[in-house]
Design a protein around this motif. Structure first.
Motif, PDB file in Angstrom:
ATOM      1  N   ASP A 617       0.859  -1.193   0.000  1.00  0.00           N
ATOM      2  CA  ASP A 617       0.000   0.000   0.000  1.00  0.00           C
ATOM      3  C   ASP A 617       0.899   1.248   0.000  1.00  0.00           C
ATOM      4  O   ASP A 617       1.129   1.883   1.025  1.00  0.00           O
ATOM      5  CB  ASP A 617      -0.908  -0.013   1.227  1.00  0.00           C
ATOM      6  CG  ASP A 617      -1.927   1.110   1.181  1.00  0.00           C
ATOM      7  OD1 ASP A 617      -2.113   1.674   0.091  1.00  0.00           O
ATOM      8  OD2 ASP A 617      -2.515   1.401   2.235  1.00  0.00           O
ATOM      9  N   TYR A 618       1.432   1.544  -1.182  1.00  0.00           N
ATOM     10  CA  TYR A 618       2.353   2.674  -1.310  1.00  0.00           C
ATOM     11  C   TYR A 618       1.566   3.989  -1.438  1.00  0.00           C
ATOM     12  O   TYR A 618       0.529   4.027  -2.120  1.00  0.00           O
ATOM     13  CB  TYR A 618       3.269   2.496  -2.523  1.00  0.00           C
ATOM     14  CG  TYR A 618       4.333   1.438  -2.332  1.00  0.00           C
ATOM     15  CD1 TYR A 618       5.481   1.714  -1.608  1.00  0.00           C
ATOM     16  CD2 TYR A 618       4.176   0.156  -2.881  1.00  0.00           C
ATOM     17  CE1 TYR A 618       6.464   0.749  -1.431  1.00  0.00           C
ATOM     18  CE2 TYR A 618       5.146  -0.810  -2.710  1.00  0.00           C
ATOM     19  CZ  TYR A 618       6.292  -0.512  -1.985  1.00  0.00           C
ATOM     20  OH  TYR A 618       7.262  -1.476  -1.812  1.00  0.00           O
ATOM     21  N   ASP A 619       2.149   4.985  -0.818  1.00  0.00           N
ATOM     22  CA  ASP A 619       1.602   6.330  -0.982  1.00  0.00           C
ATOM     23  C   ASP A 619       2.386   6.982  -2.113  1.00  0.00           C
ATOM     24  O   ASP A 619       3.496   7.488  -1.928  1.00  0.00           O
ATOM     25  CB  ASP A 619       1.756   7.133   0.313  1.00  0.00           C
ATOM     26  CG  ASP A 619       1.158   8.528   0.209  1.00  0.00           C
ATOM     27  OD1 ASP A 619       0.517   8.804  -0.837  1.00  0.00           O
ATOM     28  OD2 ASP A 619       1.366   9.321   1.137  1.00  0.00           O
ATOM     29  N   TRP A 620       1.805   6.923  -3.306  1.00  0.00           N
ATOM     30  CA  TRP A 620       2.538   7.391  -4.489  1.00  0.00           C
ATOM     31  C   TRP A 620       2.710   8.919  -4.523  1.00  0.00           C
ATOM     32  O   TRP A 620       3.491   9.436  -5.298  1.00  0.00           O
ATOM     33  CB  TRP A 620       1.815   6.947  -5.760  1.00  0.00           C
ATOM     34  CG  TRP A 620       1.725   5.445  -5.870  1.00  0.00           C
ATOM     35  CD1 TRP A 620       0.618   4.711  -5.772  1.00  0.00           C
ATOM     36  CD2 TRP A 620       2.813   4.557  -6.076  1.00  0.00           C
ATOM     37  NE1 TRP A 620       0.907   3.364  -5.888  1.00  0.00           N
ATOM     38  CE2 TRP A 620       2.284   3.240  -6.087  1.00  0.00           C
ATOM     39  CE3 TRP A 620       4.202   4.722  -6.215  1.00  0.00           C
ATOM     40  CZ2 TRP A 620       3.074   2.120  -6.236  1.00  0.00           C
ATOM     41  CZ3 TRP A 620       4.978   3.585  -6.390  1.00  0.00           C
ATOM     42  CH2 TRP A 620       4.422   2.292  -6.402  1.00  0.00           C
ATOM     43  N   MET A 621       2.018   9.594  -3.619  1.00  0.00           N
ATOM     44  CA  MET A 621       2.146  11.052  -3.551  1.00  0.00           C
ATOM     45  C   MET A 621       2.885  11.512  -2.305  1.00  0.00           C
ATOM     46  O   MET A 621       2.788  12.662  -1.894  1.00  0.00           O
ATOM     47  CB  MET A 621       0.741  11.696  -3.565  1.00  0.00           C
ATOM     48  CG  MET A 621      -0.092  11.336  -4.783  1.00  0.00           C
ATOM     49  SD  MET A 621       0.703  11.850  -6.323  1.00  0.00           S
ATOM     50  CE  MET A 621       0.696  13.614  -6.101  1.00  0.00           C
ATOM     51  N   ALA A 622       3.649  10.551  -1.683  1.00  0.00           N
ATOM     52  CA  ALA A 622       4.350  10.897  -0.436  1.00  0.00           C
ATOM     53  C   ALA A 622       5.401  11.970  -0.701  1.00  0.00           C
ATOM     54  O   ALA A 622       6.031  12.010  -1.766  1.00  0.00           O
ATOM     55  CB  ALA A 622       4.999   9.650   0.145  1.00  0.00           C
ATOM     56  N   ALA A 623       5.586  12.761   0.338  1.00  0.00           N
ATOM     57  CA  ALA A 623       6.588  13.827   0.234  1.00  0.00           C
ATOM     58  C   ALA A 623       7.976  13.252   0.417  1.00  0.00           C
ATOM     59  O   ALA A 623       8.155  12.157   0.942  1.00  0.00           O
ATOM     60  CB  ALA A 623       6.309  14.895   1.287  1.00  0.00           C
ATOM     61  N   VAL A 624       8.953  13.996  -0.021  1.00  0.00           N
ATOM     62  CA  VAL A 624      10.342  13.560   0.125  1.00  0.00           C
ATOM     63  C   VAL A 624      10.679  13.544   1.611  1.00  0.00           C
ATOM     64  O   VAL A 624      10.418  14.521   2.331  1.00  0.00           O
ATOM     65  CB  VAL A 624      11.300  14.492  -0.634  1.00  0.00           C
ATOM     66  CG1 VAL A 624      12.738  14.069  -0.435  1.00  0.00           C
ATOM     67  CG2 VAL A 624      10.934  14.539  -2.084  1.00  0.00           C
ATOM     68  N   PRO A 625      11.214  12.416   2.113  1.00  0.00           N
ATOM     69  CA  PRO A 625      11.482  12.325   3.550  1.00  0.00           C
ATOM     70  C   PRO A 625      12.589  13.294   3.962  1.00  0.00           C
ATOM     71  O   PRO A 625      13.435  13.678   3.154  1.00  0.00           O
ATOM     72  CB  PRO A 625      11.910  10.881   3.732  1.00  0.00           C
ATOM     73  CG  PRO A 625      12.419  10.469   2.418  1.00  0.00           C
ATOM     74  CD  PRO A 625      11.605  11.232   1.392  1.00  0.00           C
ATOM     75  N   GLY A 626      12.564  13.598   5.234  1.00  0.00           N
ATOM     76  CA  GLY A 626      13.595  14.480   5.770  1.00  0.00           C
ATOM     77  C   GLY A 626      14.876  13.725   6.060  1.00  0.00           C
ATOM     78  O   GLY A 626      15.272  12.807   5.342  1.00  0.00           O
ATOM     79  N   GLY A 627      15.506  14.062   7.135  1.00  0.00           N
ATOM     80  CA  GLY A 627      16.784  13.416   7.439  1.00  0.00           C
ATOM     81  C   GLY A 627      16.656  12.028   8.036  1.00  0.00           C
ATOM     82  O   GLY A 627      17.622  11.268   8.072  1.00  0.00           O
ATOM     83  N   GLU A 628      15.408  11.659   8.530  1.00  0.00           N
ATOM     84  CA  GLU A 628      15.283  10.336   9.146  1.00  0.00           C
ATOM     85  C   GLU A 628      15.354   9.251   8.083  1.00  0.00           C
ATOM     86  O   GLU A 628      14.998   9.465   6.926  1.00  0.00           O
ATOM     87  CB  GLU A 628      13.969  10.236   9.910  1.00  0.00           C
ATOM     88  CG  GLU A 628      12.719  10.185   9.059  1.00  0.00           C
ATOM     89  CD  GLU A 628      12.261  11.569   8.632  1.00  0.00           C
ATOM     90  OE1 GLU A 628      11.181  11.639   8.008  1.00  0.00           O
ATOM     91  OE2 GLU A 628      12.976  12.562   8.906  1.00  0.00           O
ATOM     92  N   ASN A 629      15.830   8.060   8.531  1.00  0.00           N
ATOM     93  CA  ASN A 629      15.940   6.903   7.616  1.00  0.00           C
ATOM     94  C   ASN A 629      14.576   6.257   7.454  1.00  0.00           C
ATOM     95  O   ASN A 629      13.847   6.042   8.434  1.00  0.00           O
ATOM     96  CB  ASN A 629      16.943   5.891   8.155  1.00  0.00           C
ATOM     97  CG  ASN A 629      18.367   6.419   8.163  1.00  0.00           C
ATOM     98  OD1 ASN A 629      18.738   7.190   7.286  1.00  0.00           O
ATOM     99  ND2 ASN A 629      19.155   6.028   9.164  1.00  0.00           N
ATOM    100  N   LEU A 630      14.295   5.931   6.218  1.00  0.00           N
ATOM    101  CA  LEU A 630      13.043   5.250   5.930  1.00  0.00           C
ATOM    102  C   LEU A 630      13.137   3.765   6.302  1.00  0.00           C
ATOM    103  O   LEU A 630      14.201   3.143   6.168  1.00  0.00           O
ATOM    104  CB  LEU A 630      12.701   5.384   4.448  1.00  0.00           C
ATOM    105  CG  LEU A 630      12.297   6.785   3.977  1.00  0.00           C
ATOM    106  CD1 LEU A 630      12.122   6.785   2.466  1.00  0.00           C
ATOM    107  CD2 LEU A 630      11.019   7.243   4.660  1.00  0.00           C
TER     108      LEU A 630
END
Length: 815
Positions: A617-630
């Motif tokens: 269940d991907y969020d294809w409109m997710a924002a670019v993550p910050g400094g935290e690791n995904l």
């Protein structure tokens, strides 16, 4: 001149009268009266009479004295004659008186002689009549005793010899009138007895054939056993039903005058010898009727009648019952009747001269053979029991051997048995199909545990298996295969034995038997067992562990094919390397099954992977993550855990020896590579799914994190045997695509595209273009104020520029 002639004529007439008999004097005198000179003739006649009177007178005068003397003497004699007469009368009186007794005796003697003559005549007549009466009396006794052939001989002797000698008597004429009636009576009675005989052997042909087949079976068992004094075939010893004289030329009467056609012979199964088939039959009615019709001159009539009736009986015997195919007993009765019929005909052929000939018997046999073969083909086609087919084959062989012992050609029967061999093989394949299905359904798809040496030897004796490494391990231990392998191998041997049983007694060479068995075994392997293995692979609730066990099982069965060939060679005595010998190509069956199992493993793994991917269940409109690791997605973590568990089962099969673990290892390697490729392809399809119209860079970073998790799994080596980073190649397409977008390294891609050293060699420009189009849509719709920010406008222009360059690149390389 006339007077002289008349005088001469009268003189001639007178001389003629004197010298001619008075009976003939009439014509002479007529000639006188016919003339004109009869007066003159009378004068001459008177003169001639006077002349003769004078001569007579002279003669009488000359003999008168003698006459007187004679009269005187006669007178004297008369007196003496009177005396003599009286003496004779007296003597006659005395003689008559004295001869009365003699006359009486003579009369008595005469009467006695007449009686003697009558007695002699009577004796002579009785001598000729008594044999007639005695013979007629004997004829009556023979008729009462129903001894018709001797009666016919008696009639012939009575008619030709005795009656002509007897004479014309009333009783003889009565006898002569009765002889034709007696002949007709004898002929009709003999024909009636023949009809009774034909009806009797029709009813008892089953028993006759059963006895003949027992003889053939006994002879075959005697021939196959080593006996110092083998007995002769009881069915053909001496042909005792008729004497040798009958066989030589019908010269003597039949031995038996019984009327029955079947003798009462008690069952002698408990004794050593079985009575001869012809010993059950009294053929005397046939011989008697044949002799009677021969004597009557009606042999052709009898022969035609006998042959016509036997042809009718043959048609009845050869007509099988409608339910004959249901039991073996129905076939046995059918064969017994046929054998009984031809045993009788064969015996008649050899004990009579011309009643039936070889051509007639062969014609009947040809007719019978065609009908038998047609009936067996029809009825055997209904049979689906291999045991019944095998029993039927043995019965047909015994039937053929029995008739072959009587000189009948039976090659067509053996040809038909070879045809039935195909049907028997099909029935065996159906039975073994059920057996294999039962073995598959009962198998637990687990290695066989053995706790003792006895158990280990028991399993290794059922199927060929040698593993020095496994033998060194202590008990308890496990064999690498499941119960399926020894059961299937034993069933294969049982099938070969079943094929061999049918091939026995068919007069086939060892090479032919070997070829038949190998062809049937090949059909069993390539058709029946192959379908059953496919059933085992494709049936429901078959897990990966079961599929792996199927692969191991088929591997061992494939290796056992060599031992199966040796097994066939041992039972057929044909070396496996014989020229033109059929080879077992069951190895291809097991290879195909193994490949199917492997494909099923890959399919099952991919299906399981698809189930996990459906949870993505991907969020294809997710924002670019910050400094935290995904963090990797939860579904992917579960998927990796499942794959690790699965591949650990593949490569750590309990009790599997090292050398036998190589094939499952290859399967595991292929399955692992297939799984990684499927994951990579599926993730790529998620990116390129037409329903996903917009993709943000944040979504690409999340997907990049998941791909890194997959690469970590691949790098960890879930399955041994991969060289270097071979497994990572499965994700290379996706990895290069994600690196291209996350690093936004389009200058390098566009500059080096088409070169072997290109960093993004696996990125297809079409794929990159499609993904870039989705990012363009995202940038356009989500950034409402993009036209007011220079950086966004520049990025939008950059994307448009890259899209144009990609399109130009595609066009250039396409042309």
């Amino acid at each position: 001149m006339a007077s002289l002639e008349t005088a001469a004529e009268h003189e001639r007439i007178l001389r003629e009268i004197e010298s001619t008999d008075t009976n003939c004097i009439g014509p002479t005198l007529r000639s006188v009266y016919d003339g004109q000179e009869h007066g003159l003739f009378m004068e001459k006649l008177d003169a001639r009479i006077r002349n003769h009177d004078r001569e007579i007178e002279k003669m009488c005068n000359h003999h008168f004295q003698g006459f007187v003397d004679s009269i005187t003497e006669l007178l004297k004699v008369r007196g003496e004659a009177q005396k003599l007469k009286s003496q004779v009368t007296e003597t006659n009186g005395h003689l008559q008186e004295n001869g009365k007794e003699l006359t009486t005796s003579m009369e008595e003697l005469r009467q006695c002689r007449v009686q003697q003559r009558n007695i002699a005549t009577t004796i002579d007549k009785l001598t000729h009549c008594l044999p007639v009466l005695e013979m007629y009396s004997r004829l009556q006794e023979q008729m009462r005793a129903k001894r018709y052939y001797p009666a016919l001989r008696t009639l012939e002797q009575l008619e030709q010899t005795c009656l002509p000698k007897a004479g014309q008597y009333r009783f003889c004429s009565i006898m002569a009138e009765n002889i034709p009636k007696l002949r007709i009576q004898i002929r009709d009675t003999a024909m009636s007895q023949l009809k009774d005989f034909l009806e009797s052997i029709r009813k008892h042909s089953d028993k006759i054939g059963q006895t003949a087949m027992k003889q053939a079976q006994l002879q075959r068992s005697l021939d196959s056993s080593v006996s110092p004094q083998p007995r002769v075939l009881l069915g053909r010893h001496g042909r005792k039903a008729a004497p040798a004289a009958i066989r030589a030329g019908m010269g003597v009467n039949p031995l038996s005058e019984q009327d029955t056609g079947i003798l009462d012979v008690e069952d002698e199964e408990e004794e050593d010898e079985v009575p001869g088939a012809q010993d059950l039959v009294d053929f005397s009615p046939v011989y008697r009727c044949l002799h009677i019709y021969t004597v009557l001159g009606l042999r052709d009539v009898f022969e035609n009648y006998y042959r016509k009736q036997r042809r009718k009986q043959a048609r009845l015997v050869l007509q099988p019952h409608s339910n004959m195919h249901e039991t073996l007993e129905g076939y046995r009765r059918y064969f017994n009747q046929i054998v009984g019929f031809f045993v009788v005909e064969d015996h008649v052929l050899h004990t009579t001269q011309g009643l039936v000939n070889r051509a007639y018997v062969e014609e009947l046999w040809e007719l019978a053979l065609s009908k038998i073969v047609a009936a067996l083909r029809t009825h055997s086609s209904y049979c689906d029991d291999p045991d019944l087919v095998l029993d039927l084959k043995n019965l047909i062989v015994l039937f053929a051997d029995t008739l072959q012992g009587y000189g009948f050609p039976v090659s067509q029967l053996f040809d038909m048995l070879l045809e039935m061999r195909e049907q028997y093989g099909e029935i065996l394949l159906k039975r073994w199909n059920v057996t294999f299905r039962q073995v598959i359904d009962q198998d637990n798809y687990s290695p066989i545990p053995v706790s003792t040496e006895e158990e280990y030897r028991q399993y290794t004796s059922q199927c060929p298996f040698q593993d020095p490494e496994l033998e060194k391990l202590p008990f308890p231990k496990k064999l690498p295969f499941s119960e399926f392998v020894p059961k299937v191998y034993c069933q294969l041997k049982e099938f070969i034995y079943a094929c061999l049983k049918y091939s026995e007694d068919l007069h086939l060479s060892s090479t032919e038997v070997d070829d038949m068995i190998r062809k049937s075994t090949n059909l069993l392997l390539t058709r029946t067992l192959s379908h059953c293995l496919q059933y085992a692979i494709k049936k429901k609730n078959v897990g990966l562990a079961e599929l792996v066990q199927v692969i191991i099982n088929t591997t061992h069965l494939e290796q056992s094919c060599h031992f199966l060939e040796e097994f066939i060679s041992n039972i057929t005595n044909v070396p496996p390397d014989t020229v033109n010998a059929t080879k077992l190509y069951g190895t291809s069956t097991f290879k195909d099954a193994r490949h199917a199992a492997e494909a099923e493993i890959y399919t099952s793994l991919n299906a399981k992977i698809d189930q996990f991917l459906q949870l993505a269940d991907y969020d294809w409109m997710a924002a670019v993550p910050g400094g935290e690791n995904l963090a990797a997605s939860d579904y992917l973590i579960d998927l990796i855990a499942f794959l690790k568990s699965t591949f650990s089962v593949f490569t750590n099969l309990p009790g599997t020896p090292i050398e036998h673990a190589t094939l499952p290892g290859k399967v595991a390697q292929t399955a692992c590579m297939s799984s990684c490729k499927h994951i990579s392809t599926s993730l790529m399809q998620l990116l390129l799914d037409p329903e996903v119209r917009q993709i943000s860079m944040g979504a690409l970073h999340q997907l990049d994190t998941d791909v890194k998790e997959c690469e970590s799994f691949a790098r960890a080596g879930p399955v041994a045997g991969f060289q270097g980073d071979t497994l990572l190649l499965a994700f290379s397409d996706l990895r290069q695509l994600l690196d291209l977008f996350t690093q936004w390294d389009w200058s390098t891609y566009l500059a080096d595209y088409g070169k072997p050293t290109c960093k993004y060699l696996r990125v297809n420009p079409h794929t990159a273009l499609a993904l870039l189009e989705k990012m363009k849509e995202t940038s356009r719709k989500n950034n409402v104020f993009a036209q007011f920010r220079k950086t966004d406008r520049d990025r939008q222009k950059l994307i448009d520029t890259i899209i144009k360059q990609l399109r130009n690149l595609i066009v250039q390389h396409h042309t």
